[in-house]
Design an enzyme around this catalytic site. Sequence first.
Site, PDB file in Angstrom:
ATOM      1  N   HIS A   1      -3.802   1.454   2.339  1.00 45.54           N
ATOM      2  CA  HIS A   1      -3.306   1.456   0.944  1.00 45.54           C
ATOM      3  C   HIS A   1      -3.681   2.768   0.242  1.00 45.54           C
ATOM      4  CE1 HIS A   1      -3.925  -3.165   1.215  1.00 45.54           C
ATOM      5  NE2 HIS A   1      -2.624  -2.960   1.194  1.00 45.54           N
TER       6      HIS A   1
ATOM      7  N   LYS B   1      -4.754 -19.534  -4.502  1.00 48.18           N
ATOM      8  CA  LYS B   1      -6.137 -19.885  -4.154  1.00 48.18           C
ATOM      9  C   LYS B   1      -6.534 -19.320  -2.777  1.00 48.18           C
ATOM     10  CE  LYS B   1      -7.240 -22.623  -7.722  1.00 48.18           C
ATOM     11  NZ  LYS B   1      -6.245 -22.140  -8.676  1.00 48.18           N
TER      12      LYS B   1
ATOM     13  N   ARG C   1       4.520   0.061   7.879  1.00 50.70           N
ATOM     14  CA  ARG C   1       3.625   0.351   9.008  1.00 50.70           C
ATOM     15  C   ARG C   1       4.376   0.395  10.320  1.00 50.70           C
ATOM     16  NH1 ARG C   1      -0.279  -4.472   7.519  1.00 50.70           N
ATOM     17  NH2 ARG C   1       1.821  -5.262   7.227  1.00 50.70           N
TER      18      ARG C   1
ATOM     19  N   SER D   1      -4.950  -6.045   5.361  1.00 52.54           N
ATOM     20  CA  SER D   1      -6.062  -6.715   4.681  1.00 52.54           C
ATOM     21  C   SER D   1      -6.489  -7.958   5.455  1.00 52.54           C
ATOM     22  CB  SER D   1      -5.651  -7.115   3.259  1.00 52.54           C
ATOM     23  OG  SER D   1      -5.301  -5.992   2.503  1.00 52.54           O
TER      24      SER D   1
END
Length: 162
Positions: free
Chosen positions: A17, A41, A90, A128
């Site tokens: 990023h 959540k 990517r 991530s």
Amino acid sequence: MKICIYPGSFDPITYGHIDIIERASKIADKLIVAVLNNFDKSSLFTVEERLEMIRESIKKYDNIEVESFEGLLVDYAKSKGARIIIRGLRAVTDFEYELQMAQTNRELYSDIDTMFLLTNLKYSYLSSSVVKQVASYEGDISKFVTPYVAEKLKGKFNRYNV
Ligand code: PNS
């Protein structure tokens, strides 16, 4: 003024990023890094934590703002006077999802364009999710995220004992 938006989840921000942010900041007069606040959540970090980690990672740049947004990206872009969305690509596997998003956004707001920057090859495997997985097993994440983010990840996994 050319205002660009780089939206994402950034849960957490990685070197991949940061590479896109640095390059986009040279294209834009003003770059807004926008964190989606989807009350999801399943995110490891809260929106506030994600904003803080991004701000810490990019503090040497003076044409970058970091904000959160809710709802449709195009509505947020309109409110900011931005007509360019930046996304990193990517690999070819990213393309279908990115194409769908870009086309949808243009259907919703015909003045918006999506500009794709190819992720630096050395980060083309990075996500991530992968970083969180390695961190959860106490693996070495120093090549993936800044030392500041690595500490935050350690704190998360220590605290919740995942
Ligand atoms: O980092 P991510 O999770 O790939 O980012 C996805 C993001 C935040 C860019 C995308 O989910 C988004 O723009 N969400 C806001 C809702 C929206 O505008 N949806 C319509 C486009 S499909």
